[in-house]
Design a protein around this motif. Structure first.
Motif, PDB file in Angstrom:
ATOM      1  N   LEU A   1       0.858  -1.184   0.000  1.00 18.92           N
ATOM      2  CA  LEU A   1       0.000   0.000   0.000  1.00 18.92           C
ATOM      3  C   LEU A   1       0.893   1.233   0.000  1.00 18.92           C
ATOM      4  O   LEU A   1       1.767   1.366   0.860  1.00 18.92           O
ATOM      5  CB  LEU A   1      -0.894   0.022   1.249  1.00 18.92           C
ATOM      6  CG  LEU A   1      -1.895  -1.107   1.376  1.00 18.92           C
ATOM      7  CD1 LEU A   1      -2.537  -1.083   2.755  1.00 18.92           C
ATOM      8  CD2 LEU A   1      -2.946  -1.008   0.276  1.00 18.92           C
TER       9      LEU A   1
ATOM     10  N   LEU B   1      -2.850   0.354  -4.153  1.00 22.25           N
ATOM     11  CA  LEU B   1      -2.736  -1.022  -3.686  1.00 22.25           C
ATOM     12  C   LEU B   1      -2.135  -1.829  -4.823  1.00 22.25           C
ATOM     13  O   LEU B   1      -2.701  -1.867  -5.912  1.00 22.25           O
ATOM     14  CB  LEU B   1      -4.120  -1.571  -3.313  1.00 22.25           C
ATOM     15  CG  LEU B   1      -4.183  -2.956  -2.689  1.00 22.25           C
ATOM     16  CD1 LEU B   1      -5.489  -3.125  -1.949  1.00 22.25           C
ATOM     17  CD2 LEU B   1      -4.028  -4.065  -3.692  1.00 22.25           C
TER      18      LEU B   1
ATOM     19  N   ALA C   1      -5.649  -1.060   4.078  1.00 22.43           N
ATOM     20  CA  ALA C   1      -6.071  -0.131   3.022  1.00 22.43           C
ATOM     21  C   ALA C   1      -7.228   0.731   3.507  1.00 22.43           C
ATOM     22  O   ALA C   1      -7.216   1.955   3.336  1.00 22.43           O
ATOM     23  CB  ALA C   1      -6.464  -0.906   1.766  1.00 22.43           C
TER      24      ALA C   1
END
Length: 139
Positions: free
Chosen positions: A17, A27, A46
């Motif tokens: 990330l 991502l 995330a």
């Protein structure tokens, strides 16, 4: 002053990330099979990163990704994406499509299964086009 650079927010065996200076999360899925706990950890981080910054947009690089397993897909559809949208503000996902046709199909099924959420996915072959789209939908 040098241009801002992205910074690594989280990494595990499944992916990375990145916090992008343009105001979105990136991502990147790594190739190969995934372990479920690591997969959930990546996506949980995330969602937390989106909240941390107040961001609504994510670039999802699936180019090297293996197809989602049925368990992964069920968790993303039933738990992760609804929570990411309703609790963390996730609204726009620019997806760099996987080279693997079965991974593409799994993503299509995910989008279809979550079409009632206030969230939009768009797929791209070209990264520059994906980034441009994210810039056009800034919240």
């Amino acid at each position: 002053m040098p241009p801002a650079t992205r910074s690594l927010y989280f990494e595990n065996t499944i992916g990375r990330l990145w916090e992008e200076p343009e105001g979105y999360l990136r991502l990147e899925y790594k190739p190969g099979p995934r372990e479920l706990v690591q997969f959930r950890a990546l996506l949980t981080h995330a969602a937390q990163a989106l909240s941390r910054h107040g961001w609504a947009n994510m670039l999802v690089d699936q180019r090297q990704m293996a197809p989602f397993t049925p368990v992964e897909q069920a968790w993303m559809t039933g738990e992760w994406l609804p929570k990411a949208v309703h609790e963390h503000g996730y609204r726009h996902g620019a997806v760099l499509v996987a080279h693997n046709v079965f991974a593409r199909l799994a993503m299509t099924q995910l989008v279809f299964g979550t079409r009632d959420l206030p969230h939009t996915y768009r797929t791209f072959e070209n990264e520059a086009e994906a980034v441009a789209w994210l810039g056009s939908v800034k919240s």
